[in-house]
Design a protein around this motif. Structure first.
Motif, PDB file in Angstrom:
ATOM      1  N   PHE A  92      92.529  86.848 -50.971  1.00  0.00           N
ATOM      2  CA  PHE A  92      91.960  86.309 -52.203  1.00  0.00           C
ATOM      3  C   PHE A  92      90.757  85.444 -51.846  1.00  0.00           C
ATOM      4  CE2 PHE A  92      94.814  83.104 -50.760  1.00  0.00           C
ATOM      5  CZ  PHE A  92      94.454  81.894 -51.311  1.00  0.00           C
ATOM      6  N   TYR A  93      90.118  84.922 -52.877  1.00  0.00           N
ATOM      7  CA  TYR A  93      88.821  84.277 -52.698  1.00  0.00           C
ATOM      8  C   TYR A  93      88.812  83.159 -51.657  1.00  0.00           C
ATOM      9  CZ  TYR A  93      90.853  80.643 -55.658  1.00  0.00           C
ATOM     10  OH  TYR A  93      91.660  79.666 -56.165  1.00  0.00           O
ATOM     11  N   ALA A  94      89.942  82.466 -51.447  1.00  0.00           N
ATOM     12  CA  ALA A  94      89.951  81.305 -50.562  1.00  0.00           C
ATOM     13  C   ALA A  94      90.124  81.672 -49.094  1.00  0.00           C
ATOM     14  CB  ALA A  94      91.047  80.327 -50.993  1.00  0.00           C
ATOM     15  N   ASN A  95      90.739  82.825 -48.788  1.00  0.00           N
ATOM     16  CA  ASN A  95      90.995  83.145 -47.383  1.00  0.00           C
ATOM     17  C   ASN A  95      90.242  84.376 -46.883  1.00  0.00           C
ATOM     18  OD1 ASN A  95      92.372  85.386 -48.350  1.00  0.00           O
ATOM     19  ND2 ASN A  95      94.417  84.583 -47.943  1.00  0.00           N
ATOM     20  N   CYS A  96      89.470  85.025 -47.750  1.00  0.00           N
ATOM     21  CA  CYS A  96      88.785  86.265 -47.317  1.00  0.00           C
ATOM     22  C   CYS A  96      87.739  85.990 -46.232  1.00  0.00           C
ATOM     23  CB  CYS A  96      88.158  86.976 -48.510  1.00  0.00           C
ATOM     24  SG  CYS A  96      87.008  85.975 -49.468  1.00  0.00           S
ATOM     25  N   SER A  97      87.162  84.778 -46.221  1.00  0.00           N
ATOM     26  CA  SER A  97      86.184  84.461 -45.183  1.00  0.00           C
ATOM     27  C   SER A  97      86.845  84.433 -43.808  1.00  0.00           C
ATOM     28  CB  SER A  97      85.510  83.120 -45.469  1.00  0.00           C
ATOM     29  OG  SER A  97      86.470  82.075 -45.538  1.00  0.00           O
TER      30      SER A  97
ATOM     31  N   VAL B  34      93.433  97.768 -39.047  1.00  0.00           N
ATOM     32  CA  VAL B  34      93.930  96.601 -39.783  1.00  0.00           C
ATOM     33  C   VAL B  34      95.347  96.891 -40.255  1.00  0.00           C
ATOM     34  CG1 VAL B  34      93.574  95.045 -41.735  1.00  0.00           C
ATOM     35  CG2 VAL B  34      91.588  95.995 -40.521  1.00  0.00           C
ATOM     36  N   ASP B  35      96.313  96.112 -39.749  1.00  0.00           N
ATOM     37  CA  ASP B  35      97.704  96.228 -40.196  1.00  0.00           C
ATOM     38  C   ASP B  35      97.819  95.511 -41.544  1.00  0.00           C
ATOM     39  OD1 ASP B  35     100.393  96.098 -40.664  1.00  0.00           O
ATOM     40  OD2 ASP B  35     100.936  95.299 -38.706  1.00  0.00           O
ATOM     41  N   CYS B  36      97.981  96.276 -42.616  1.00  0.00           N
ATOM     42  CA  CYS B  36      97.989  95.722 -43.986  1.00  0.00           C
ATOM     43  C   CYS B  36      99.392  95.483 -44.527  1.00  0.00           C
ATOM     44  CB  CYS B  36      97.248  96.677 -44.928  1.00  0.00           C
ATOM     45  SG  CYS B  36      95.526  96.936 -44.522  1.00  0.00           S
ATOM     46  N   SER B  37     100.382  95.377 -43.641  1.00  0.00           N
ATOM     47  CA  SER B  37     101.765  95.252 -44.114  1.00  0.00           C
ATOM     48  C   SER B  37     101.989  94.003 -44.963  1.00  0.00           C
ATOM     49  CB  SER B  37     102.726  95.239 -42.920  1.00  0.00           C
ATOM     50  OG  SER B  37     102.352  94.217 -41.999  1.00  0.00           O
ATOM     51  N   ALA B  38     101.231  92.925 -44.700  1.00  0.00           N
ATOM     52  CA  ALA B  38     101.414  91.686 -45.469  1.00  0.00           C
ATOM     53  C   ALA B  38     100.442  91.567 -46.641  1.00  0.00           C
ATOM     54  CB  ALA B  38     101.250  90.471 -44.549  1.00  0.00           C
ATOM     55  N   ILE B  39      99.523  92.516 -46.762  1.00  0.00           N
ATOM     56  CA  ILE B  39      98.524  92.461 -47.834  1.00  0.00           C
ATOM     57  C   ILE B  39      99.041  93.262 -49.028  1.00  0.00           C
ATOM     58  CG2 ILE B  39      96.148  92.969 -48.508  1.00  0.00           C
ATOM     59  CD1 ILE B  39      95.363  92.734 -45.561  1.00  0.00           C
ATOM     60  N   THR B  40      99.405  92.573 -50.091  1.00  0.00           N
ATOM     61  CA  THR B  40      99.918  93.247 -51.286  1.00  0.00           C
ATOM     62  C   THR B  40      98.984  93.115 -52.477  1.00  0.00           C
ATOM     63  OG1 THR B  40     101.151  91.272 -51.946  1.00  0.00           O
ATOM     64  CG2 THR B  40     102.303  92.863 -50.552  1.00  0.00           C
ATOM     65  N   ASP B  41      97.959  92.266 -52.347  1.00  0.00           N
ATOM     66  CA  ASP B  41      97.065  92.034 -53.480  1.00  0.00           C
ATOM     67  C   ASP B  41      95.689  91.656 -52.950  1.00  0.00           C
ATOM     68  OD1 ASP B  41      96.867  91.526 -56.537  1.00  0.00           O
ATOM     69  OD2 ASP B  41      95.989  89.734 -55.641  1.00  0.00           O
ATOM     70  N   ILE B  42      94.655  92.152 -53.607  1.00  0.00           N
ATOM     71  CA  ILE B  42      93.270  91.836 -53.238  1.00  0.00           C
ATOM     72  C   ILE B  42      92.508  91.520 -54.518  1.00  0.00           C
ATOM     73  CG2 ILE B  42      91.166  92.653 -52.094  1.00  0.00           C
ATOM     74  CD1 ILE B  42      92.867  94.697 -50.613  1.00  0.00           C
ATOM     75  N   ASP B  43      91.868  90.348 -54.571  1.00  0.00           N
ATOM     76  CA  ASP B  43      91.127  90.009 -55.785  1.00  0.00           C
ATOM     77  C   ASP B  43      89.657  90.422 -55.648  1.00  0.00           C
ATOM     78  OD1 ASP B  43      89.828  88.075 -54.267  1.00  0.00           O
ATOM     79  OD2 ASP B  43      90.653  86.356 -55.362  1.00  0.00           O
ATOM     80  N   TYR B  44      88.887  90.183 -56.696  1.00  0.00           N
ATOM     81  CA  TYR B  44      87.505  90.658 -56.758  1.00  0.00           C
ATOM     82  C   TYR B  44      86.654  90.063 -55.640  1.00  0.00           C
ATOM     83  CZ  TYR B  44      82.766  91.353 -58.562  1.00  0.00           C
ATOM     84  OH  TYR B  44      81.438  91.687 -58.695  1.00  0.00           O
ATOM     85  N   SER B  45      86.761  88.746 -55.418  1.00  0.00           N
ATOM     86  CA  SER B  45      85.943  88.087 -54.399  1.00  0.00           C
ATOM     87  C   SER B  45      86.274  88.614 -53.013  1.00  0.00           C
ATOM     88  CB  SER B  45      86.156  86.571 -54.451  1.00  0.00           C
ATOM     89  OG  SER B  45      85.795  86.044 -55.708  1.00  0.00           O
ATOM     90  N   ALA B  46      87.571  88.757 -52.714  1.00  0.00           N
ATOM     91  CA  ALA B  46      87.973  89.260 -51.402  1.00  0.00           C
ATOM     92  C   ALA B  46      87.508  90.695 -51.196  1.00  0.00           C
ATOM     93  CB  ALA B  46      89.488  89.168 -51.264  1.00  0.00           C
ATOM     94  N   ALA B  47      87.574  91.507 -52.249  1.00  0.00           N
ATOM     95  CA  ALA B  47      87.127  92.899 -52.137  1.00  0.00           C
ATOM     96  C   ALA B  47      85.649  92.965 -51.782  1.00  0.00           C
ATOM     97  CB  ALA B  47      87.393  93.631 -53.443  1.00  0.00           C
ATOM     98  N   SER B  48      84.827  92.093 -52.356  1.00  0.00           N
ATOM     99  CA  SER B  48      83.392  92.074 -52.039  1.00  0.00           C
ATOM    100  C   SER B  48      83.170  91.759 -50.572  1.00  0.00           C
ATOM    101  CB  SER B  48      82.679  91.033 -52.907  1.00  0.00           C
ATOM    102  OG  SER B  48      82.794  91.359 -54.283  1.00  0.00           O
ATOM    103  N   VAL B  49      83.921  90.779 -50.048  1.00  0.00           N
ATOM    104  CA  VAL B  49      83.796  90.410 -48.637  1.00  0.00           C
ATOM    105  C   VAL B  49      84.228  91.567 -47.743  1.00  0.00           C
ATOM    106  CG1 VAL B  49      84.677  88.864 -46.842  1.00  0.00           C
ATOM    107  CG2 VAL B  49      84.043  87.942 -49.077  1.00  0.00           C
ATOM    108  N   VAL B  50      85.333  92.247 -48.102  1.00  0.00           N
ATOM    109  CA  VAL B  50      85.825  93.370 -47.302  1.00  0.00           C
ATOM    110  C   VAL B  50      84.799  94.499 -47.274  1.00  0.00           C
ATOM    111  CG1 VAL B  50      87.583  95.185 -47.172  1.00  0.00           C
ATOM    112  CG2 VAL B  50      88.257  92.821 -47.638  1.00  0.00           C
ATOM    113  N   ARG B  51      84.209  94.809 -48.423  1.00  0.00           N
ATOM    114  CA  ARG B  51      83.198  95.883 -48.456  1.00  0.00           C
ATOM    115  C   ARG B  51      81.990  95.519 -47.585  1.00  0.00           C
ATOM    116  NH1 ARG B  51      84.265  95.861 -54.094  1.00  0.00           N
ATOM    117  NH2 ARG B  51      82.266  94.797 -54.441  1.00  0.00           N
ATOM    118  N   ASP B  52      81.552  94.262 -47.641  1.00  0.00           N
ATOM    119  CA  ASP B  52      80.427  93.835 -46.798  1.00  0.00           C
ATOM    120  C   ASP B  52      80.779  93.948 -45.318  1.00  0.00           C
ATOM    121  OD1 ASP B  52      78.995  93.265 -49.069  1.00  0.00           O
ATOM    122  OD2 ASP B  52      79.372  91.107 -49.021  1.00  0.00           O
TER     123      ASP B  52
END
Length: 532
Positions: A425-430, A452-470
């Motif tokens: 989410f927006y606070a930890n995506c950096s 990337v082991d995504c086993s603990a990732i169950t939700d992604i918000d808009y801000s985090a998605a932008s960071v991941v795409r970049d």
């Protein structure tokens, strides 16, 4: 033991003394019928009494017929708000009260109540609702304390504490109260300056709908709203605290229905707002009550007192009442539980201490809400800086084991397997992007593939998605293939909605980690690794 206490709460409420008994008659039965908690005692309470009395006393003289109508109208409004709260399923608010917070809450209430009871024990009048102000006032007024009341209180406390230690489960407090009643009547303690409850009327309440004007109705809405917040929070905290102690469960939404019914009956029977009481619940538990049947017996005893025994109660010394409640309040401070929390989790121990200090210094209702806020902050803090790891083969078993992210860590030459242990989410995506950049830039051999082991990732918000795409774009420009493994269906839905799947490529997402590793190793083997 509880009957004299609710009489004291009637004084705080500015209501006739007998209305305190009315709070433990029909309202108590109503909660027993509709509530969920097996132990919660719903009756008069100092927190809500102080809230509405301070507001309504400015509208009408305390104790007048007009004032009593306003007080009963507030109880009916509370029932309406509680019904709305149940329809909105606000019982979930109780889930934000951790066991740590509940231990601190009960300890704070214990300190607060024991301090206020010291005034009755030394024959003085309480001049403030604030515990700190009470402590200062008590120190200043000690030269004026009543010596005989102090002696009676010390003797009562010695008997009560010895009984709790050596005769657990026996009605020692009841013997002390009845003995004090007899001695006060036979010796005439009132003539020696010992304060007693004094005469009060008996009989049953009269049922009626309190009629108020439209202007008064609007003025009562904020008062009722304040009471309802305290009712929900304090009742939930108390019921969950004792359920935790006794290894039981409660249904917070069912308790709200019970509180709604109890306040509706209170408003119609001419008494005042009722609430889940920590001290009275503690008394019921110490007396051996194991279900709401105990509260039904309590209501039956109250009915008998109202009909036949209000006269003897006038001789009960207030110092005896203060001693009984003082010993119960001391028992609410669970030192053993606080010590266990301190040993296992110093951070949560500090949270319990803050909760206790807030309840003591500011008030019960503020302490509850601050405790909820601190619990949420602690949770967000953990999510903000989650554990992040690199999976590396164990030298002995050759199985992949997790190690903390550090510069130079790598799973295999050309391959990094990275695990992010929280939702994005927006606070930890950096942190996600910083970790990957660190691992790629400091790898001993150039990284050809990142899993990337995504086993603990169950939700992604808009801000985090932008960071991941970049980040995916930067890695692609560096010639690093990125693969997501252990992607759950709900995480995949977020990735599709936020266009991460399009940026990553459908062939780079796997439901199992071993599938992702097999594909990654093919990529690494097809691109020879050069020394860095």
């Amino acid at each position: 033991m509880n009957i004299p206490q609710v009489l004291g709460y009637a004084r705080i409420a500015g209501m006739p003394t007998v209305t305190g008994l009315y709070t433990v008659l029909f309202p108590l039965v109503a909660f027993a019928m509709f509530g969920s908690s097996r132990h919660l005692v719903v009756a008069a309470d100092s927190a809500t009494a102080a809230i509405f009395s301070s507001a309504l006393s400015e509208m009408e003289p305390a104790g007048s017929a007009a004032y009593i109508r306003l007080v009963s109208a507030v109880a009916l409004l509370n029932a309406g708000f509680l019904l709305i709260a149940r329809l909105c399923r606000l019982g979930f608010l109780a889930d934000f009260l951790s066991r740590t917070v509940l231990v601190g809450f009960l300890a704070g209430v214990g300190v607060q109540v024991s301090m206020s009871m010291l005034y009755d024990m030394v024959g003085l009048e309480v001049g403030s609702h604030n515990t700190v102000a009470q402590l200062v006032g008590l120190a200043q007024a000690l030269p004026h304390m009543h010596v005989l009341s102090v002696g009676i209180s010390c003797m009562a406390c010695a008997l009560l504490l010895s009984g709790a230690r050596f005769l657990p489960g026996r009605p020692v407090a009841l013997v002390v109260v009845l003995g004090a009643l007899g001695l006060s009547w036979s010796l005439g303690l009132a003539q020696y300056g010992v304060t007693v409850l004094g005469p009060m009327q008996g009989g049953l309440p009269h049922f009626a709908v309190p009629i108020v004007s439209w202007h008064q109705f609007l003025a009562l809405l904020p008062v009722s709203a304040s009471c309802v917040f305290v009712i929900i929070a304090q009742s939930a905290a108390t019921s969950h605290a004792f359920a935790y102690r006794l290894h039981e469960t409660v249904d917070a939404n069912a308790d709200i229905v019970g509180l709604c019914a109890a306040n509706a009956v209170a408003g119609l029977s001419g008494t005042f707002t009722v609430n889940g009481s920590p001290t009275q619940t503690a008394m019921a538990v110490q007396a051996g009550g194991t279900s709401q049947k105990a509260q039904l017996v309590f209501a039956a005893v109250t009915l008998c007192v109202l009909l036949f025994f209000t006269a003897p109660l006038q001789y009960l010394p207030r110092c005896i009442l203060g001693s009984v409640v003082f010993c119960v309040a001391i028992g609410m401070i669970d030192v053993a539980a606080l010590n266990r929390i301190r040993q296992e989790s110093p951070g949560e121990f500090r949270l319990a201490l803050v909760t206790m200090a807030t309840v003591v210094s500011i008030g019960v209702e503020q302490g509850i809400f601050i405790a909820i806020a601190l619990s949420l902050f602690r949770h967000v803090r953990h999510s903000y800086r989650p554990h992040t790891m690199v999976l590396k083969p164990d030298p002995t078993t050759h199985e992949l084991e997790a190690v903390p992210v550090r510069a130079g860590e790598q799973t295999e030459p050309g391959l990094v397997v990275y695990r992010f242990c929280a939702d994005l989410f927006y606070a930890n995506c950096s942190l996600f992007a910083e970790d990957i950049d660190l691992l790629v830039s400091t790898a001993p051999t150039p990284v050809r593939c990142l899993v990337v082991d995504c086993s603990a990732i169950t939700d992604i918000d808009y801000s985090a998605a932008s960071v991941v795409r970049d980040e995916l774009s930067r890695l692609k420009m560096c010639g690093v293939r990125v693969i997501f493994g252990r992607v759950a269906s709900y995480a995949l839905a977020d990735m599709e909605r936020h266009r991460i799947v399009a940026a990553l490529g459908a062939g780079n997402i796997y439901g199992q980690l071993h599938q992702a590793l097999a594909s990654a190793r093919q990529t690494v083997e097809s691109a020879p690794i050069k020394a860095a």
